[in-house]
Design a protein around this motif. Sequence first.
Motif, PDB file in Angstrom:
ATOM      1  N   ARG A  43       0.756  -1.328   0.034  1.00 12.49           N
ATOM      2  CA  ARG A  43      -0.066   0.111   0.275  1.00 12.49           C
ATOM      3  C   ARG A  43       0.778   1.385  -0.084  1.00 12.49           C
ATOM      4  N   PHE A  44       2.019   1.157   0.300  1.00  9.02           N
ATOM      5  CA  PHE A  44       3.117   2.295   0.084  1.00  9.02           C
ATOM      6  C   PHE A  44       3.478   2.542  -1.192  1.00  9.02           C
ATOM      7  N   GLY A  45       3.350   1.568  -1.897  1.00 13.18           N
ATOM      8  CA  GLY A  45       4.143   1.559  -3.363  1.00 13.18           C
ATOM      9  C   GLY A  45       5.450   1.074  -3.422  1.00 13.18           C
ATOM     10  N   PHE A  46       5.594   0.086  -2.482  1.00 17.90           N
ATOM     11  CA  PHE A  46       7.064  -0.734  -2.398  1.00 17.90           C
ATOM     12  C   PHE A  46       7.024  -1.994  -3.112  1.00 17.90           C
ATOM     13  N   GLN A  47       7.408  -2.515  -4.119  1.00 18.88           N
ATOM     14  CA  GLN A  47       7.522  -3.669  -4.645  1.00 18.88           C
ATOM     15  C   GLN A  47       7.791  -4.737  -3.653  1.00 18.88           C
ATOM     16  N   THR A  48       6.873  -6.150  -3.661  1.00 21.33           N
ATOM     17  CA  THR A  48       7.177  -6.846  -2.718  1.00 21.33           C
ATOM     18  C   THR A  48       7.448  -8.075  -3.625  1.00 21.33           C
ATOM     19  N   GLU A  49       8.337  -9.137  -3.056  1.00 16.57           N
ATOM     20  CA  GLU A  49       8.374 -10.412  -3.574  1.00 16.57           C
ATOM     21  C   GLU A  49       7.442 -11.504  -3.423  1.00 16.57           C
ATOM     22  N   PRO A  50       7.339 -12.104  -4.353  1.00 18.14           N
ATOM     23  CA  PRO A  50       6.193 -13.161  -4.505  1.00 18.14           C
ATOM     24  C   PRO A  50       6.401 -14.096  -3.219  1.00 18.14           C
ATOM     25  N   ASP A  51       7.495 -14.315  -2.608  1.00 21.29           N
ATOM     26  CA  ASP A  51       7.442 -15.272  -1.548  1.00 21.29           C
ATOM     27  C   ASP A  51       7.404 -14.384  -0.310  1.00 21.29           C
TER      28      ASP A  51
END
Length: 67
Positions: A43-51
């Motif tokens: 929600r802050f616009g940071f990319q997350t890892e799929p795992d």
Amino acid sequence: MNVFLNDKEITIFKGAVVKDIVLAYSETSYKRLKSGYLSVYDRFGFQTEPDGPVLEGQHFYLRITPK
């Protein structure tokens, strides 16, 4: 536990990771995530890892991966 993907509430098992909620949201989106076409952002616009881990109440968004 309940989390949100693209503002859609998804009920998922405890211990789920990001790719699990994408699969629960849409099989097509999951395939696009695996191919690298889509990425998941918090929600802050940071990319997350799929795992990456998922916690109760978190909000995630799918976006086309920048080239």
